[in-house]
Motif scaffolding. Structure first.
Motif, PDB file in Angstrom:
ATOM      1  N   VAL A 226       0.809  -1.233   0.000  1.00 41.71           N
ATOM      2  CA  VAL A 226       0.000   0.000   0.000  1.00 41.71           C
ATOM      3  C   VAL A 226       0.836   1.274   0.000  1.00 41.71           C
ATOM      4  N   MET A 227       2.134   1.170   0.281  1.00 40.39           N
ATOM      5  CA  MET A 227       2.982   2.368   0.261  1.00 40.39           C
ATOM      6  C   MET A 227       3.069   2.905  -1.169  1.00 40.39           C
ATOM      7  N   GLY A 228       2.836   4.197  -1.313  1.00 44.13           N
ATOM      8  CA  GLY A 228       2.847   4.801  -2.634  1.00 44.13           C
ATOM      9  C   GLY A 228       1.574   4.570  -3.413  1.00 44.13           C
ATOM     10  N   VAL A 229       0.657   3.804  -2.839  1.00 47.53           N
ATOM     11  CA  VAL A 229      -0.624   3.524  -3.496  1.00 47.53           C
ATOM     12  C   VAL A 229      -1.753   4.281  -2.805  1.00 47.53           C
ATOM     13  N   ARG A 230      -1.769   4.220  -1.490  1.00 51.74           N
ATOM     14  CA  ARG A 230      -2.804   4.930  -0.726  1.00 51.74           C
ATOM     15  C   ARG A 230      -2.347   6.359  -0.461  1.00 51.74           C
ATOM     16  N   GLU A 231      -3.074   7.295  -1.004  1.00 53.95           N
ATOM     17  CA  GLU A 231      -2.705   8.705  -0.831  1.00 53.95           C
ATOM     18  C   GLU A 231      -2.887   9.173   0.602  1.00 53.95           C
ATOM     19  N   ASN A 232      -3.676   8.451   1.374  1.00 56.74           N
ATOM     20  CA  ASN A 232      -3.933   8.844   2.765  1.00 56.74           C
ATOM     21  C   ASN A 232      -2.919   8.268   3.740  1.00 56.74           C
ATOM     22  N   LEU A 233      -1.912   7.531   3.241  1.00 54.18           N
ATOM     23  CA  LEU A 233      -0.889   6.927   4.097  1.00 54.18           C
ATOM     24  C   LEU A 233       0.465   7.562   3.814  1.00 54.18           C
ATOM     25  N   THR A 234       1.051   8.129   4.856  1.00 52.31           N
ATOM     26  CA  THR A 234       2.390   8.718   4.758  1.00 52.31           C
ATOM     27  C   THR A 234       3.334   7.930   5.662  1.00 52.31           C
ATOM     28  N   VAL A 235       4.457   7.493   5.112  1.00 52.84           N
ATOM     29  CA  VAL A 235       5.482   6.809   5.900  1.00 52.84           C
ATOM     30  C   VAL A 235       6.724   7.685   5.896  1.00 52.84           C
ATOM     31  N   MET A 236       7.050   8.243   7.060  1.00 56.16           N
ATOM     32  CA  MET A 236       8.215   9.111   7.199  1.00 56.16           C
ATOM     33  C   MET A 236       9.385   8.289   7.719  1.00 56.16           C
ATOM     34  N   LEU A 237      10.333   7.997   6.846  1.00 57.27           N
ATOM     35  CA  LEU A 237      11.472   7.160   7.191  1.00 57.27           C
ATOM     36  C   LEU A 237      12.616   7.996   7.757  1.00 57.27           C
ATOM     37  N   GLU A 238      13.496   7.326   8.502  1.00 52.10           N
ATOM     38  CA  GLU A 238      14.651   7.983   9.130  1.00 52.10           C
ATOM     39  C   GLU A 238      14.227   9.252   9.869  1.00 52.10           C
ATOM     40  N   THR A 239      13.136   9.136  10.597  1.00 52.66           N
ATOM     41  CA  THR A 239      12.576  10.241  11.381  1.00 52.66           C
ATOM     42  C   THR A 239      12.357   9.720  12.794  1.00 52.66           C
ATOM     43  N   TRP A 240      12.975  10.378  13.766  1.00 48.00           N
ATOM     44  CA  TRP A 240      13.008   9.847  15.138  1.00 48.00           C
ATOM     45  C   TRP A 240      12.168  10.737  16.060  1.00 48.00           C
ATOM     46  N   ALA A 241      11.017  10.221  16.493  1.00 44.28           N
ATOM     47  CA  ALA A 241      10.166  10.964  17.426  1.00 44.28           C
ATOM     48  C   ALA A 241      10.803  10.955  18.806  1.00 44.28           C
ATOM     49  N   ASP A 242      10.987  12.151  19.384  1.00 48.90           N
ATOM     50  CA  ASP A 242      11.614  12.214  20.706  1.00 48.90           C
ATOM     51  C   ASP A 242      10.786  12.974  21.734  1.00 48.90           C
ATOM     52  N   ARG A 243       9.585  13.430  21.342  1.00 54.38           N
ATOM     53  CA  ARG A 243       8.725  14.095  22.320  1.00 54.38           C
ATOM     54  C   ARG A 243       7.284  14.040  21.849  1.00 54.38           C
ATOM     55  N   ILE A 244       6.396  13.725  22.774  1.00 51.84           N
ATOM     56  CA  ILE A 244       4.957  13.796  22.508  1.00 51.84           C
ATOM     57  C   ILE A 244       4.508  15.219  22.803  1.00 51.84           C
ATOM     58  N   VAL A 245       3.706  15.780  21.916  1.00 51.09           N
ATOM     59  CA  VAL A 245       3.183  17.134  22.093  1.00 51.09           C
ATOM     60  C   VAL A 245       1.808  17.028  22.763  1.00 51.09           C
ATOM     61  N   PHE A 246       1.599  17.840  23.801  1.00 55.77           N
ATOM     62  CA  PHE A 246       0.349  17.808  24.556  1.00 55.77           C
ATOM     63  C   PHE A 246      -0.325  19.172  24.544  1.00 55.77           C
ATOM     64  N   ASP A 247      -1.632  19.135  24.643  1.00 55.21           N
ATOM     65  CA  ASP A 247      -2.450  20.292  24.970  1.00 55.21           C
ATOM     66  C   ASP A 247      -3.235  19.917  26.204  1.00 55.21           C
ATOM     67  N   GLY A 248      -2.766  20.352  27.363  1.00 59.24           N
ATOM     68  CA  GLY A 248      -3.369  19.892  28.620  1.00 59.24           C
ATOM     69  C   GLY A 248      -3.107  18.413  28.802  1.00 59.24           C
ATOM     70  N   ASP A 249      -4.181  17.627  28.977  1.00 59.88           N
ATOM     71  CA  ASP A 249      -4.015  16.190  29.177  1.00 59.88           C
ATOM     72  C   ASP A 249      -4.232  15.408  27.884  1.00 59.88           C
ATOM     73  N   ARG A 250      -4.265  16.113  26.773  1.00 59.34           N
ATOM     74  CA  ARG A 250      -4.488  15.451  25.488  1.00 59.34           C
ATOM     75  C   ARG A 250      -3.221  15.464  24.635  1.00 59.34           C
ATOM     76  N   ALA A 251      -2.853  14.288  24.115  1.00 57.87           N
ATOM     77  CA  ALA A 251      -1.740  14.207  23.163  1.00 57.87           C
ATOM     78  C   ALA A 251      -2.232  14.714  21.808  1.00 57.87           C
ATOM     79  N   THR A 252      -1.516  15.657  21.249  1.00 56.11           N
ATOM     80  CA  THR A 252      -1.936  16.250  19.977  1.00 56.11           C
ATOM     81  C   THR A 252      -0.950  16.001  18.846  1.00 56.11           C
ATOM     82  N   GLY A 253       0.156  15.310  19.104  1.00 59.17           N
ATOM     83  CA  GLY A 253       1.112  15.033  18.057  1.00 59.17           C
ATOM     84  C   GLY A 253       2.453  14.639  18.624  1.00 59.17           C
ATOM     85  N   VAL A 254       3.462  14.621  17.759  1.00 59.82           N
ATOM     86  CA  VAL A 254       4.821  14.323  18.186  1.00 59.82           C
ATOM     87  C   VAL A 254       5.786  15.282  17.513  1.00 59.82           C
ATOM     88  N   SER A 255       6.895  15.518  18.173  1.00 63.95           N
ATOM     89  CA  SER A 255       7.996  16.279  17.609  1.00 63.95           C
ATOM     90  C   SER A 255       9.108  15.291  17.290  1.00 63.95           C
TER      91      SER A 255
END
Length: 517
Positions: free
Chosen positions: A201-230
């Motif tokens: 499905v990689m490169g076939v599904r436009e709604n799927l993004t695979v970010m390679l060689e990318t290292w998440a090192d912090r979860i982003v929060f808004d109050g008690d809700r996780a809203t993303g990663v840095s």
């Protein structure tokens, strides 16, 4: 700083993460981003070829985590974790066992409601990886003789297909046989989580993004809700990936709790001690570190080991010593090569090239418990892993290894395997007493690379649990963990199928919660 928004951000394109990403992106209206710290496995032929699995260990694609000083075990173990798409299913041996019913009964008893045998087996039925018994052309004569001797020496049956015994409520107390492996018998290529779930499905599904060689090192929060990663990119830049619905941690039993701790989620005092401001006091993060420890016994063969093999470890033996439990409590892999990293360190020699065979007794349900913790707030500093091998108060783990070494010698003394053996290389025939076998067995003890339990699943009111039975992080919103770190206890055999089934069920739980009013 680049910022992008998706419905779901999945940290880790490994065994569970690949499954979840593929399943969630089946809905074209749902956008999914996978954050993977390593490269595309398709760019590494040695990863795709299962026979080359050992070439990945210790190389550029291995995170090479070490352990703290182990007073009763081996302090020199390298806990390999794959930095590549597919995660550990891209560098392990792809041995596939369905979990035992009793293993899942234990999960439920520990508060993991909804993870009973019938439910988990139904998700195992969905797995896309092609898990098949070792093909006839890959079964060499020495391994076949070992299976026959193991059956005679221990009184267990020869098993043609272990998974046929464990599916849908079955099980076995012992057996010897060729394993079931996730591979293509015609090409020898892996049927890993990435090849089965993401490559199509990689490169076939436009709604799927695979970010390679990318290292998440912090979860982003808004109050008690996780809203993303840095995350940091290979080029030295940074990206923030926002999640409208949820952040899903599927980075494995080391890096999922590590990311929580770096983000201020964990035991408050421990976080303060390394300079991290606590965001959410959750004492269970990093605790309950589990593993399948194993030892090793090695022989020199009288003639070369035949070349036919899937990945040099094609068969297993299970033995039950405790009549009060229907499950086997001792497992052996057979290695058709010199597995000598730790025997050489102790001064043992190595058989000539192509003349080594090893049995590795391991503890399927070890009672020792360890912990993972940070020593620095710097994301580049690896966490400390203290497995506390062989520290269980009753000495059960140590006893299991001693029994395993003795049983291995019985197998080696039994025909037709006996005719393959020239001599015992390690520990050698002079090591005989329980004390001597224990000392040797613990000093050369290794890992089967099955860390788990560090974000333990439990009842919603269990203060030591990190996630509830729906895999949601306790006390926070928009954040789940879905990998082996949530295991309340390790399954008896190799856990890959259980991780794949967990990924399948996690996707259903995520979709169901999104659809709730």
């Amino acid at each position: 700083m680049t910022e992008t928004t998706y419905d779901y951000v999945i940290v880790g394109g490994g065994t569970a993460g690949s499954v979840i990403a593929a399943r969630l992106s089946e809905d074209p209206a749902t956008t999914v981003c996978v954050v993977e710290g390593g490269p595309d496995d398709r760019d590494h032929p040695n990863v795709i070829r299962l026979r080359d699995w050992m070439s990945v260990l210790g190389g550029d694609l291995d995170l090479k985590y070490t352990t703290t000083e182990q007073p009763r075990g081996n302090s020199h173990i390298v806990h390999s974790r794959a930095r590549v798409l597919g995660g550990c299913s891209s560098h392990n041996t792809l041995i596939g066992f369905r979990p035992f019913a009793e293993d899942l009964d234990t999960w439920v008893a520990l508060g993991a409601q909804g993870w009973d045998n019938a439910t988990v087996q139904s998700y195992a039925d969905r797995i896309r990886c092609d898990i098949v018994p070792v093909a006839r052309q890959d079964r060499n004569a020495m391994v076949a003789d070992w299976v026959a001797a193991a059956s005679v020496a221990t009184g267990v049956p020869v098993v043609e297909d272990f998974n046929a015994l464990t599916s849908h409520g079955g099980g076995f107390s012992g057996g010897a046989g060729f394993l079931s492996i996730a591979y293509d018998p015609y090409t020898g290529h892996r049927s890993s989580a990435s090849t089965a779930y993401l490559h199509p499905v990689m490169g076939v599904r436009e709604n799927l993004t695979v970010m390679l060689e990318t290292w998440a090192d912090r979860i982003v929060f808004d109050g008690d809700r996780a809203t993303g990663v840095s995350a940091a990119t290979a080029s030295g830049g940074r990206v923030t990936l926002h999640a409208r619905e949820e952040v899903v941690l599927a980075a494995g039993a080391i890096d999922s709790p590590r990311l929580l701790l770096l983000s201020g989620v964990g035991e408050a005092g421990q976080l303060r001690s390394v300079g991290i401001d606590p965001r959410h006091d959750l004492p269970g993060v990093g605790e309950n570190l589990l593993d399948h420890p194993e030892s090793i016994i090695m022989w020199e063969t009288v003639r070369p080991v035949p070349p036919e093999t899937v990945m040099d470890s094609d068969a297993a033996l299970f033995v039950r010593r405790d009549a009060s439990d229907p499950r086997p409590d001792l497992m052996f892999h057979l290695y058709q090569l010199a597995f000598d990293d730790h025997t050489r360190r102790l001064g043992y020699d190595t058989p000539p090239e192509g003349h080594a065979v090893c049995m590795t007794p391991n503890v399927p349900r070890a009672r020792s418990r360890g912990r993972l913790f940070l020593t620095s707030a710097d994301p580049a500093v690896a966490p400390a892993l203290d497995f506390r091998y062989f520290t269980d108060p009753g000495g059960y783990d140590e006893r299991t290894i001693v029994d395993g070494l003795r049983i291995a010698r019985e197998v080696a003394a039994t025909e037709p395997f006996r005719s393959w053996i020239r001599r015992e290389v390690a520990p050698g025939p002079d090591v005989r007493t329980d004390e001597e076998l224990s000392e040797y067995g613990r000093r050369v003890a290794h890992t089967v690379y099955h860390p788990a339990g560090t974000c333990r699943m439990g009842a919603v009111d269990d203060p030591a649990a990190v996630v509830d039975p729906r895999l949601r992080v306790r006390g926070l919103r928009g954040l789940r963990v879905a990998d082996a770190s949530v295991f309340p206890a390790l399954p008896t055999p190799n856990p890959m199928v259980t991780v794949l089934a967990l990924g399948e069920r996690a996707a259903d739980l995520i979709r169901a919660d999104r659809d709730r009013p």
